[in-house]
Each structure stands twice: as C-alpha cells, then as structure tokens.
Design a protein around this motif. Structure first.
Motif, PDB file in Angstrom:
ATOM      1  N   UNK A   1       4.212 -44.180 -21.517  1.00 52.00           N
ATOM      2  CA  UNK A   1       5.239 -45.183 -21.209  1.00 52.00           C
ATOM      3  C   UNK A   1       6.600 -44.758 -21.737  1.00 52.00           C
ATOM      4  N   UNK A   2       7.643 -45.338 -21.186  1.00 54.02           N
ATOM      5  CA  UNK A   2       9.009 -44.911 -21.504  1.00 54.02           C
ATOM      6  C   UNK A   2       9.319 -45.051 -22.994  1.00 54.02           C
ATOM      7  N   UNK A   3       8.797 -46.087 -23.645  1.00 51.22           N
ATOM      8  CA  UNK A   3       9.090 -46.266 -25.070  1.00 51.22           C
ATOM      9  C   UNK A   3       8.506 -45.122 -25.901  1.00 51.22           C
TER      10      UNK A   3
ATOM     11  N   UNK B   1       7.839 -42.069 -24.753  1.00 48.94           N
ATOM     12  CA  UNK B   1       8.603 -40.863 -24.414  1.00 48.94           C
ATOM     13  C   UNK B   1       9.938 -40.846 -25.140  1.00 48.94           C
ATOM     14  N   UNK B   2      10.537 -42.002 -25.310  1.00 43.34           N
ATOM     15  CA  UNK B   2      11.801 -42.081 -26.066  1.00 43.34           C
ATOM     16  C   UNK B   2      11.585 -41.635 -27.515  1.00 43.34           C
ATOM     17  N   UNK B   3      10.497 -42.062 -28.113  1.00 41.18           N
ATOM     18  CA  UNK B   3      10.183 -41.641 -29.481  1.00 41.18           C
ATOM     19  C   UNK B   3       9.951 -40.134 -29.547  1.00 41.18           C
ATOM     20  N   UNK B   4       9.232 -39.597 -28.570  1.00 44.90           N
ATOM     21  CA  UNK B   4       9.000 -38.148 -28.529  1.00 44.90           C
ATOM     22  C   UNK B   4      10.314 -37.385 -28.389  1.00 44.90           C
TER      23      UNK B   4
ATOM     24  N   UNK C   1      13.213 -38.753 -20.551  1.00 45.80           N
ATOM     25  CA  UNK C   1      13.123 -40.197 -20.815  1.00 45.80           C
ATOM     26  C   UNK C   1      13.467 -40.985 -19.557  1.00 45.80           C
ATOM     27  N   UNK C   2      14.502 -40.536 -18.843  1.00 47.55           N
ATOM     28  CA  UNK C   2      14.898 -41.215 -17.609  1.00 47.55           C
ATOM     29  C   UNK C   2      13.775 -41.161 -16.572  1.00 47.55           C
ATOM     30  N   UNK C   3      13.098 -40.035 -16.485  1.00 47.47           N
ATOM     31  CA  UNK C   3      11.955 -39.925 -15.562  1.00 47.47           C
ATOM     32  C   UNK C   3      10.868 -40.923 -15.937  1.00 47.47           C
ATOM     33  N   UNK C   4      10.582 -41.049 -17.240  1.00 43.04           N
ATOM     34  CA  UNK C   4       9.560 -42.004 -17.680  1.00 43.04           C
ATOM     35  C   UNK C   4       9.968 -43.430 -17.350  1.00 43.04           C
ATOM     36  N   UNK C   5      11.240 -43.741 -17.496  1.00 43.17           N
ATOM     37  CA  UNK C   5      11.720 -45.084 -17.156  1.00 43.17           C
ATOM     38  C   UNK C   5      11.557 -45.353 -15.667  1.00 43.17           C
ATOM     39  N   UNK C   6      11.896 -44.372 -14.847  1.00 43.13           N
ATOM     40  CA  UNK C   6      11.714 -44.533 -13.398  1.00 43.13           C
ATOM     41  C   UNK C   6      10.239 -44.742 -13.065  1.00 43.13           C
ATOM     42  N   UNK C   7       9.369 -43.979 -13.730  1.00 42.68           N
ATOM     43  CA  UNK C   7       7.938 -44.084 -13.468  1.00 42.68           C
ATOM     44  C   UNK C   7       7.416 -45.470 -13.842  1.00 42.68           C
ATOM     45  N   UNK C   8       7.829 -45.961 -14.991  1.00 47.10           N
ATOM     46  CA  UNK C   8       7.337 -47.261 -15.462  1.00 47.10           C
ATOM     47  C   UNK C   8       7.913 -48.429 -14.663  1.00 47.10           C
ATOM     48  N   UNK C   9       9.156 -48.268 -14.206  1.00 48.11           N
ATOM     49  CA  UNK C   9       9.820 -49.346 -13.479  1.00 48.11           C
ATOM     50  C   UNK C   9       9.584 -49.275 -11.981  1.00 48.11           C
ATOM     51  N   UNK C  10       8.951 -48.212 -11.520  1.00 48.40           N
ATOM     52  CA  UNK C  10       8.762 -48.054 -10.079  1.00 48.40           C
ATOM     53  C   UNK C  10      10.054 -47.791  -9.340  1.00 48.40           C
TER      54      UNK C  10
END
Length: 501
Positions: A237-239, A241-244, A301-310
């Motif tokens: 999830x984006x959160x 990935x942000x920590x990573x 991180x932006x990719x993860x946000x797009x993935x989680x938000x559809x």
C-alpha cells in the motif's frame, strides 16, 4: 447473380455503397476477386485517407512514412472483404464521424492537454490523431488482452546503429555483486534463486561496456538495488511504500550513518551501495545521481498511490511520470561517474531532450517486453501497453504497434539531436561527447538483456527473440497474505504453471 439470395444481394449492395462504384448486372457476374481489385483501384476513399494523412503531416511539419498509409489501405481492404463474406458494416450514421470531426476531436483532446507546448505539443497532438486514424478508434475490436493468446513482439533495434557490446569483466564483477546481495538476504532462498535468474549483472555489463571495473561494480549493484526495491514496493500500500522511500532516501544521502536496529533490509542495502559506489565519483556526478535517484523513489510512491486509488493517466501524463519511474535517469549515472559535467551543461535543454529520448525509449522497450510477466502478476496497471490500450481503445497488437512507432520517432529525434549538440568549450565538450557516446548503449542493452536473461521469457528467451512470439501467461490474483508476508519473487517458469482451480 440472378440466382443469388436476397441476403447475399444485400451484402453486395452494401459493398457497392461503401465503394461508391456503380456497376451493371454484367459486372456483378465477374469473379469476386476481380471486383475487389478493380474497386480498390477506383476507390476514392483510399485517396481521401492518404490525402488526409498527408495534410495532417503538412500542418504539423511531421513526416508520415509510406508504410503507415499502406497499412491503412491494407486495413480497409480487409474491411471490404469482410463486408462481403461476413456482412460487417460500419456503425450507423449517428455513431460515425467525418474526417473533420475526428480530426477536431483528437486534436483538441491531445493538443490541449499536452503541457510541453511548442513543437513538442504539436507532435503530441499529431501522434495521437494519426494513431487513432490508423488503428481505427471507432472500429469494432476483434481481439483483446483477455482473448488474445499470443503476444507479438517488435524488433525495436532494427534501425538502431549502435551494436551490442559487453564489458570484459562481466562474469567476475557479477559474481562479486551477487555475493554481496546474498549476504544481506533480502529474499527467502527460493525467491533469491528466481531473482538471480534475472541476471541483472548482465544488464549492467551491456549498459556500461567501457567503464572501469570499480564503476562496473557500482552499476551492477545499482541494478540489483533497483529490482530489489521494485519487488518490495510493487504490491505494498502507498503508506508502506512511503515509509520505504523515506528509508532509502535517508540511507542514500547518509551512507556513513549506521541504520537503526530492526529496520527493514532496504536501508542497509542502499547504505552499503552508496558508501562503496559513490566513493570514487566526481562531485558533479554524485549530485546528478542523488537528484535522479530521489526523484525515482518519489515516483515509486506516486505509482503506489495510483495503484491504491485506482487512478488512471493519459498517455502524455504517463510518459512524463514513467520517465522518472523507470529508473532510466539514475541508470545512466555510471556513464558519468568519472566525468565533471557542470549543471549548466548537464541540464541544458538540448542535453535534457537527448537524455529523455533515451529514457523514453527504455520505457517503450521495457514495457512491451515485460508486459507478459506484469499482466500475469496483475501488475500491469503502470505499463505503457495498458495505458495505450485504455486511452486509444485498441487491442494488444495495435497498442504495441503504436508504442513501436513512438519508440522509432524517439530514436530518430535522438539521432538528429546528436548531430546538433551545442558547443560549451573545449574543457567540457570532450566529456559531454563521451557521456553521450555511453548512454546510446542503453536502448540496445535493455532489449538484449530482456531476451538473454531469464526474467521475462525464461529458458525460451532466445527462441522468443527469434520468432518474436510468446504465449500470454495466465493472470494470477495475489493473495492478501502475499502483501502482508515476505516478498515473493516468481520465476517466469513458475508463472507459466497452470492455475489450480
């Protein structure tokens, strides 16, 4: 045709109407192949298509190759044949668009949203309209990524003039890099074995054939770091990935600082990489690398946000984000570790355009050749093939044809730009030309590695390279336990196994 059924007569009259050709009863009795050939020669519709394409090319000062026009004509011939044998006909009047309406629609949709402006903006709108005309956004689709069984791969390197080369120290340095990665144990033994089959050391050896042994090691470590990060972040999830990303960026900028106890392995992995890899780099090269790698992590991180938000992106937006996300920019850094190219030269608009052309070519090559693996693991949302299929409403083969043309246009732009590199003075020009001679290896390096290593095509890589055909793998849903548990790396052979009912 007096004995013809009413239905077959209707099909023939539709064929006549489409062509705008009037015939008598004697002409109808001729052989069907002769009618098609004669009609095609007289068909004003073909001429209108060619004239429209040439008119658009003139407006945007962009050259259209004869092959595109021939391809459109071949498509129309297929439509004509289909109208006779299977009764297909174009959508009814309210669903059809005139050439002028289509031009206005695609021009407005893609030219207005192109944020670069100027000549690049015009190229963007032209490419979008041209491809929609060629592949027929309004035509009925006969295949889709759900029904198509074979992926047809283009020869991206057919006209790229720089040949394959490999560093002579490839095997020795690759063994050192793999031993270092194993010592940190980022994966379980099975996943580590699958990871090593990808042979990321080969990728670096093809991409940096002329650097010193020390800088080759930095490049190999960098490739391993990239793909470890990729495996760790692709399903989280984006959160998380942000920590990573925060851990990686901190370790990259502070390689002398010990990592906190209990921190995930990414921190120590990147710290050791930066401490060793940047030790002999010039100040200018270090600055460029840190900037590019930080932007890369932010885009992950932006990719993860797009993935989680559809979220979905247009082709234009996706290419801009993917330029940061594919790791291409920091991957070019080992080419300049020994050089001192000042910022005013490195970030000069002409040099940036050349570098971005190479990076976008990497996107085109990688996203096509990795598509089968990514769709099999349901990780194809951030892939140019998926974005093109969705936006242009075309099937898989047509999307790959669009990307191939996109890649070829970038290659031609780079070659033209290489002939017009500005002069910055004798102290810099030699270093700059050495850097540019190095980065030209990357499109071919990505293409060759994709076939020679085992990540995308496994043991069948060379056969796939010969035939340019590969069966589409079945799509596998990830279990929630995979997201929460240890990172799993699957070999392509594992992904090809039948899915249990």
């Amino acid at each position: 045709m007096n004995g013809a059924s009413p239905r077959s007569s209707r099909k023939f009259f539709r064929f006549e109407a489409l062509l705008g050709v009037q015939t008598d009863h004697l002409a109808r009795s001729r052989n069907i192949s002769e009618r098609i050939a004669g009609a095609a020669r007289k068909c004003r519709f073909f001429q209108q298509q060619a004239a429209l394409l040439l008119q658009i090319a003139s407006v945007f000062r962009h050259c259209i190759s004869a092959s595109l026009i021939r391809g459109r004509c071949q498509q129309l011939v297929a439509v004509l044949i289909g109208s006779i044998f299977i009764g297909w006909r174009p959508p009814p009047g309210d669903q059809r668009r005139t050439d002028a309406e289509r031009f206005q629609r695609y021009h407005m949709a893609h030219h207005v949203t192109c944020k670069r402006g100027g000549r690049q903006g015009r190229r963007c709108s032209f490419a979008a309209h041209t491809t929609s005309r060629i592949y027929g956004r309004d035509r009925p689709q006969t295949t889709s990524k759900m029904t198509q069984k074979v992926l047809h791969l283009p020869d991206f390197m057919a006209n790229w003039p720089w040949p394959r080369r490999i560093h002579p120290l490839y095997e020795d340095v690759s063994a050192e890099s793999i031993a270092w990665l194993r010592s940190l144990a980022p994966f379980d033994p099975e996943s580590q074995l699958a990871f090593e089959k990808c042979n990321f050391g080969l990728l670096a050896a093809l991409g940096y054939p002329d650097v010193s042994g020390e800088h080759l090691r930095m490049g190999m470590d960098l490739m391993n770091v990239f793909f470890v990060i990729d495996e760790y972040t692709d399903i989280q999830p984006a959160t998380t990935v942000r920590e990573m990303a925060d851990i990686v960026i901190d370790a990259l900028n502070n390689p002398q600082k010990p990592r906190p106890s209990g921190e995930m392995v990414l921190g120590e992995l990147v710290r050791q990489f930066a401490e060793r890899g940047l030790r002999t780099a010039t100040a200018e090269a270090t600055s460029h690398f840190l900037k590019d790698f930080t932007e890369y992590m932010e885009s992950v991180v932006l990719e993860a946000e797009d993935r989680c938000n559809g979220a979905t992106r247009s082709i234009e937006e996706f290419v801009r984000v993917r330029r940061l996300n594919n790791g291409g920019r920091p991957s070019l850094s080992p080419c300049e570790l020994h050089l001192s190219i000042p910022d005013e030269v490195f970030y000069h608009p002409h040099i940036v355009e050349l570098r971005d052309a190479i990076v976008d070519m990497i996107t085109a090559i990688n996203d096509v050749l990795s598509y089968n693996r990514e769709q099999a693991t349901e990780n194809d949302h951030f892939n140019l093939v998926t974005v093109v299929m969705r936006e242009l409403n075309v099937d898989l083969d047509s999307a790959i044809a669009w990307i191939t043309q996109f890649h070829d246009d970038l290659a031609e732009r780079f070659k033209r730009g290489l002939e017009r590199v500005p002069a910055f003075g004798p102290e810099v020009d030699g270093q700059l030309h050495e850097y540019l001679r190095s980065i030209v290896m990357w499109p071919r390096c990505v293409d060759n590695w994709s076939y020679e290593a085992g990540r995308y095509f496994g043991d069948q890589s060379l056969e796939v390279q010969r035939t340019r055909r590969v069966p589409l793998l079945p799509r596998r849903k990830r279990c929630p336990e995979q997201v929460q548990g240890e990172v799993q790396v699957y070999s392509i052979e594992r992904l090809a196994e039948p899915i249990a009912a």
